[in-house]
Design an enzyme around this catalytic site. Sequence first.
Site, PDB file in Angstrom:
ATOM      1  N   ASP A   1     -41.910  26.596  16.293  1.00 32.69           N
ATOM      2  CA  ASP A   1     -41.927  26.310  14.858  1.00 32.69           C
ATOM      3  C   ASP A   1     -42.320  27.554  14.065  1.00 32.69           C
ATOM      4  O   ASP A   1     -41.632  27.939  13.108  1.00 32.69           O
ATOM      5  CB  ASP A   1     -42.936  25.193  14.547  1.00 32.69           C
TER       6      ASP A   1
ATOM      7  N   GLU B   1     -41.703  24.278   6.216  1.00 35.07           N
ATOM      8  CA  GLU B   1     -42.680  23.286   6.669  1.00 35.07           C
ATOM      9  C   GLU B   1     -43.999  23.925   7.069  1.00 35.07           C
ATOM     10  O   GLU B   1     -45.073  23.367   6.847  1.00 35.07           O
ATOM     11  CB  GLU B   1     -42.114  22.473   7.837  1.00 35.07           C
TER      12      GLU B   1
ATOM     13  N   ASP C   1     -36.385  24.154   7.720  1.00 35.28           N
ATOM     14  CA  ASP C   1     -37.197  23.478   8.735  1.00 35.28           C
ATOM     15  C   ASP C   1     -36.937  24.208  10.042  1.00 35.28           C
ATOM     16  O   ASP C   1     -35.838  24.120  10.597  1.00 35.28           O
ATOM     17  CB  ASP C   1     -36.818  21.999   8.851  1.00 35.28           C
TER      18      ASP C   1
ATOM     19  N   ASP D   1     -36.883  20.869  13.371  1.00 28.60           N
ATOM     20  CA  ASP D   1     -36.978  19.478  12.936  1.00 28.60           C
ATOM     21  C   ASP D   1     -36.842  18.586  14.164  1.00 28.60           C
ATOM     22  O   ASP D   1     -35.816  18.609  14.846  1.00 28.60           O
ATOM     23  CB  ASP D   1     -35.861  19.141  11.943  1.00 28.60           C
TER      24      ASP D   1
ATOM     25  N   THR E   1     -39.868  18.200  16.389  1.00 27.89           N
ATOM     26  CA  THR E   1     -40.673  18.913  17.392  1.00 27.89           C
ATOM     27  C   THR E   1     -41.046  18.019  18.562  1.00 27.89           C
ATOM     28  O   THR E   1     -41.074  18.473  19.710  1.00 27.89           O
ATOM     29  CB  THR E   1     -41.941  19.492  16.737  1.00 27.89           C
TER      30      THR E   1
ATOM     31  N   SER F   1     -34.729  13.837  11.874  1.00 25.50           N
ATOM     32  CA  SER F   1     -33.993  13.451  10.672  1.00 25.50           C
ATOM     33  C   SER F   1     -32.655  14.164  10.588  1.00 25.50           C
ATOM     34  O   SER F   1     -31.616  13.552  10.311  1.00 25.50           O
ATOM     35  CB  SER F   1     -34.815  13.771   9.416  1.00 25.50           C
TER      36      SER F   1
ATOM     37  N   ARG G   1     -32.885   4.293   4.447  1.00 27.80           N
ATOM     38  CA  ARG G   1     -34.324   4.472   4.594  1.00 27.80           C
ATOM     39  C   ARG G   1     -34.997   3.708   3.462  1.00 27.80           C
ATOM     40  O   ARG G   1     -34.903   4.092   2.288  1.00 27.80           O
ATOM     41  CB  ARG G   1     -34.728   5.952   4.525  1.00 27.80           C
TER      42      ARG G   1
ATOM     43  N   ASP H   1     -36.659  17.944   5.463  1.00 26.76           N
ATOM     44  CA  ASP H   1     -36.074  16.989   6.414  1.00 26.76           C
ATOM     45  C   ASP H   1     -34.680  16.529   5.997  1.00 26.76           C
ATOM     46  O   ASP H   1     -34.019  15.809   6.763  1.00 26.76           O
ATOM     47  CB  ASP H   1     -36.974  15.758   6.562  1.00 26.76           C
TER      48      ASP H   1
END
Length: 387
Positions: free
Chosen positions: A49, A72, A146, A149, A151, A276, A302, A318
Site C-alpha cells: 500500500d 488512502e 487507491d 484496493d 488489501t 470495490s 449499495r 474506492d
Amino acid sequence: MPLSLASTKHIAELTVLRAALLTRRVMTSALTSSSSLSKPDATPVTMADFGAQALLMASLRSFFPHDGYVGEEDAEALRSNPQLANAVHALVAEASADFSRHHEESVNEDEELSLPGPKSLDEMLELLDLAGRGQPGPRGRFWIMDPVDGTAAFLKGQQYAVSLALVEDGREVLGVLCYPNLSLDEGVVSETSVDVHGCGVMLSAVRGEGVDYRKLSTEYRLGPPRKLDRLPSPAKLSDLRFVDCLASKSSRLDIAEGLATQMGALPFPGVDLWSSHVRYAALMLGDDNNASDGGRQRVMIRVPVGVRGLPSRACVWDHAGSQLLYAEMGGKVTDLEGREMDFGRGRTLAGNWGLVAAPEGVHGEVLRLVREWVERDPVIQGGAAAA
C-alpha cells in the site's frame, strides 16, 4: 503548455503499471504477517500500500506539479516505525530502478518515458502525506488513487486493484485501473481466477473515448490496447446478476437480496468479491457480460446501513475511475436519489447517498425498485433501531 489528455492517459497508464508491478513483487515475496499492520479502522495495510502510493505520487508530482492529490494512505504509521519506513523506502527504490532499467530496454525510443521515484526517505514520506491528507474540492484538478484496493484479499493472494483517476471540477475525466492478479481465462471475474504468470488486466479511459483493455505481462511494458465493445442491454431484469460482497458490514445485504429475488435475478449474489474496484470490473468483464444476446448483465447496489442522512462513509478512492470506465462501456451510476456522483466534496462521497450501477437501459427501473425498498424500510426511515 498543459499535456493533452492522450499524453496524460499514457503517463497515468505507465504510472499504474509500475505501482502494480511493485504490488506483485510484495505478493510473490511471500512476506510474513510481520510486514503488515492494522490502521485505526482495523483494515490491514502492507508495504505494498505504502510503496505503490509512493510510486504513484512520485510520477504524478513530477508531471503534474500543479494538480491536487488524494490517496488512502499517509505516512503516520511509517513515521512512528522507522524500521518499516526504511523497508518500504528500500522496496520503492528497488522497484523504481528495476522499472526504469527494464522499461528502457523493452520499448522503442519514441515510446520511452522516464518515471521518477522518490529521491529520499523524507521525500517519500512527504509524498505519502501530500496525498493521504489531500482534500478534493468542487473546482480544479485532483488525482485520486487507491494503491491497493482490497488489501484483505491481497493478503490472501486473491483479487485487488490499483486505481488512479483524474477528477476535474468534481467529475471523472480519466481513469486507469489495474487488476494485477486477475485472469479471465475462465471467462469470469472471481477471487480464485488468478493470473499466475502475468500482471493481470488493465482498463483505461478518457471520458467520451471508450475503454482500452490490456492483458499485462511482467515485462515492464504496456503493449497495444484493444477497445472494448459497449455492453449490450439486458432483455429483462431477470437476466441481471448482482455483484456484491457478503462480508460487507456497511451495506444492506438484506435489501439487495430482496430486490434480487423480486427481479428474479438469482442466485444472490451472482458474484461475491471483496474489493470495490474489482466489483466494478465484474460489471464490465467476463464472457456473460459481453454475450451478443445480452447474456447475464450485472448490477450493483449499495444501500448504506443506518438511518438515511447519516454522513457518507464511501471513500472517493474506492469508486473514482471505475465509475468512468463503467459509464464508457454503457453503464450508468447514480446515487439512490438519482444524482450523479460528486467527487469534489472531500475524501468521501459526501454529496451522495448509496449507489446504483446498472446497464443504462435498465438503470431507471432498477433505481425505482430500490427506492421502493428504501421508502418502506423502517430502519432507514428512522422509525426503528438498527439491529
